[in-house]
Motif scaffolding. Sequence first.
Motif, short mmCIF file in Angstrom:
data_model
loop_
_atom_site.label_atom_id
_atom_site.label_comp_id
_atom_site.label_asym_id
_atom_site.label_seq_id
_atom_site.Cartn_x
_atom_site.Cartn_y
_atom_site.Cartn_z
N GLU A 1 0.83 -1.21 0.00
CA GLU A 1 0.00 0.00 0.00
C GLU A 1 0.86 1.26 0.00
O GLU A 1 0.49 2.27 -0.61
N ASN A 2 2.00 1.19 0.67
CA ASN A 2 2.90 2.34 0.68
C ASN A 2 3.52 2.59 -0.70
O ASN A 2 3.80 3.74 -1.07
N ARG A 3 3.72 1.53 -1.48
CA ARG A 3 4.28 1.66 -2.82
C ARG A 3 3.23 1.97 -3.88
O ARG A 3 3.57 2.38 -4.98
N ALA A 4 1.98 1.78 -3.55
CA ALA A 4 0.91 1.98 -4.54
C ALA A 4 0.81 3.45 -4.93
O ALA A 4 1.20 4.35 -4.17
N PRO A 5 0.28 3.74 -6.14
CA PRO A 5 0.11 5.15 -6.56
C PRO A 5 -0.84 5.90 -5.64
O PRO A 5 -1.83 5.35 -5.15
N LYS A 6 -0.53 7.18 -5.41
CA LYS A 6 -1.33 8.02 -4.51
C LYS A 6 -1.56 9.37 -5.16
O LYS A 6 -0.80 9.80 -6.04
N LEU A 7 -2.64 10.03 -4.73
CA LEU A 7 -2.89 11.39 -5.22
C LEU A 7 -1.79 12.34 -4.76
O LEU A 7 -1.32 13.18 -5.52
N ILE A 8 -1.40 12.21 -3.49
CA ILE A 8 -0.29 13.00 -2.95
C ILE A 8 0.87 12.04 -2.70
O ILE A 8 0.78 11.14 -1.86
N LYS B 1 -6.58 13.96 -12.36
CA LYS B 1 -7.58 15.01 -12.31
C LYS B 1 -8.02 15.30 -10.87
O LYS B 1 -8.35 16.42 -10.52
N GLN B 2 -8.04 14.26 -10.03
CA GLN B 2 -8.50 14.44 -8.66
C GLN B 2 -7.55 15.34 -7.86
O GLN B 2 -7.96 15.99 -6.90
N ALA B 3 -6.26 15.37 -8.25
CA ALA B 3 -5.29 16.16 -7.50
C ALA B 3 -5.27 17.62 -7.92
O ALA B 3 -4.72 18.46 -7.20
N LYS B 4 -5.86 17.94 -9.05
CA LYS B 4 -5.86 19.33 -9.52
C LYS B 4 -6.91 20.15 -8.77
O LYS B 4 -8.02 19.68 -8.52
N ILE B 5 -6.55 21.35 -8.43
CA ILE B 5 -7.45 22.24 -7.70
C ILE B 5 -8.41 22.88 -8.70
O ILE B 5 -7.98 23.56 -9.65
N ARG B 6 -9.69 22.64 -8.52
CA ARG B 6 -10.69 23.20 -9.41
C ARG B 6 -11.09 24.60 -8.95
O ARG B 6 -11.35 24.82 -7.77
N LYS B 7 -11.15 25.50 -9.89
CA LYS B 7 -11.54 26.86 -9.57
C LYS B 7 -13.06 26.96 -9.50
O LYS B 7 -13.76 26.57 -10.43
N VAL B 8 -13.57 27.45 -8.38
CA VAL B 8 -15.00 27.59 -8.17
C VAL B 8 -15.39 29.03 -8.51
O VAL B 8 -14.77 29.99 -8.05
N LYS B 9 -16.42 29.16 -9.32
CA LYS B 9 -16.85 30.49 -9.74
C LYS B 9 -17.43 31.28 -8.58
O LYS B 9 -18.07 30.73 -7.68
N ASN B 10 -17.17 32.59 -8.63
CA ASN B 10 -17.77 33.56 -7.70
C ASN B 10 -17.36 33.35 -6.25
O ASN B 10 -18.04 33.80 -5.34
N ILE B 11 -16.25 32.61 -6.03
CA ILE B 11 -15.73 32.41 -4.67
C ILE B 11 -14.27 32.83 -4.66
O ILE B 11 -13.48 32.43 -5.53
N SER B 12 -13.89 33.65 -3.71
CA SER B 12 -12.53 34.14 -3.60
C SER B 12 -12.14 34.23 -2.13
O SER B 12 -12.99 34.12 -1.24
N ARG B 13 -10.86 34.43 -1.91
CA ARG B 13 -10.33 34.58 -0.54
C ARG B 13 -9.45 35.82 -0.49
O ARG B 13 -8.72 36.11 -1.44
N ASP B 14 -9.53 36.52 0.63
CA ASP B 14 -8.70 37.70 0.79
C ASP B 14 -7.34 37.31 1.36
O ASP B 14 -7.02 36.13 1.52
N VAL B 15 -6.53 38.32 1.67
CA VAL B 15 -5.17 38.06 2.16
C VAL B 15 -5.18 37.39 3.53
O VAL B 15 -4.18 36.77 3.93
N PHE B 16 -6.28 37.48 4.26
CA PHE B 16 -6.37 36.85 5.58
C PHE B 16 -6.96 35.45 5.52
O PHE B 16 -7.15 34.82 6.56
#
Length: 300
Positions: free
Chosen positions: A17-24, A241-256
Amino acid sequence: MQRIVKPKTQRAKRALENRAPKLIENTKTALFIKGGHTSELITQVLKDFFAFKKPDAVLFKRKNVLRPFEDQTSLEFFSEKNDASLFMYGSHSKKRPHNLIVGRCFDYHVLDMIELRVEKFKSLADFKNAKCSAGIKPCLMFSGEPFEQDYDYKRLKNLLVDFFRGPVISNIRLAGLEHVLHFAAVDGKIFIRSYRVNLKKSGSRTPRVELEEIGPSLDLALGRVRLASEDLFKKAMKQPKQAKIRKVKNISRDVFGTKHGRIHMQKQDLNTLQTRKMKALKRKSADAGKDEGMVKKKKD
């Protein structure tokens, strides 16, 4: 056909299991291999870099007669046996004195190999000062135009980042920046310097930073290069594809880090807007107004 291995014990199951492919992916393990003929200088270089990579490193104490640029079979065997994708091979001969070969594997097959000749070296023991703790994630710095313009130096930079980057982390504190590795490419030479970060008082919230050289210090010259083709390199860099961060529309984060959302609504008719059910806010019909007027006249 590929042989399917079925584990018979829980330990073997965990190992598979440790050698198996992983998302991270796991932190990459590096092999430090001594050649059939090595000098004291090359042996000390391997030991110093092994100290930086611990605990994700394996040092081969026995000599291994290999010719990586002619036959990669043994390197691929060691890679699969130790589940390691990085390697550093050291050797010494009259034709190629104080020679280092740095490389990496993909799917237990050699992907890239770059040969470096050590011209000048100062070990960790030559610097009589405090060292960084083992297993710390270093800060990598690259300077020099060849790292941005020359193709071989670009791939060398990518290989060095892959070799020394350490574990993948999400956050880091200021006091955790203890180790700096600096790589400079000037006039066909590559200079590697290692520094320890000292945070001094500055009279403000931001401390004053001082760098203290702790070793090792190397002056290298580029030798033979064996790089993977563009198609194979892209295949090795491909992410699921599961490891890629999908951009969600109309949602953002500020510097905090506060999450903000934007909602799009149709234009509302304020005449039909429901207000609080209070007697003073109720709408009166036209007939009700006439009746109230007649009542007032009778009273008068």
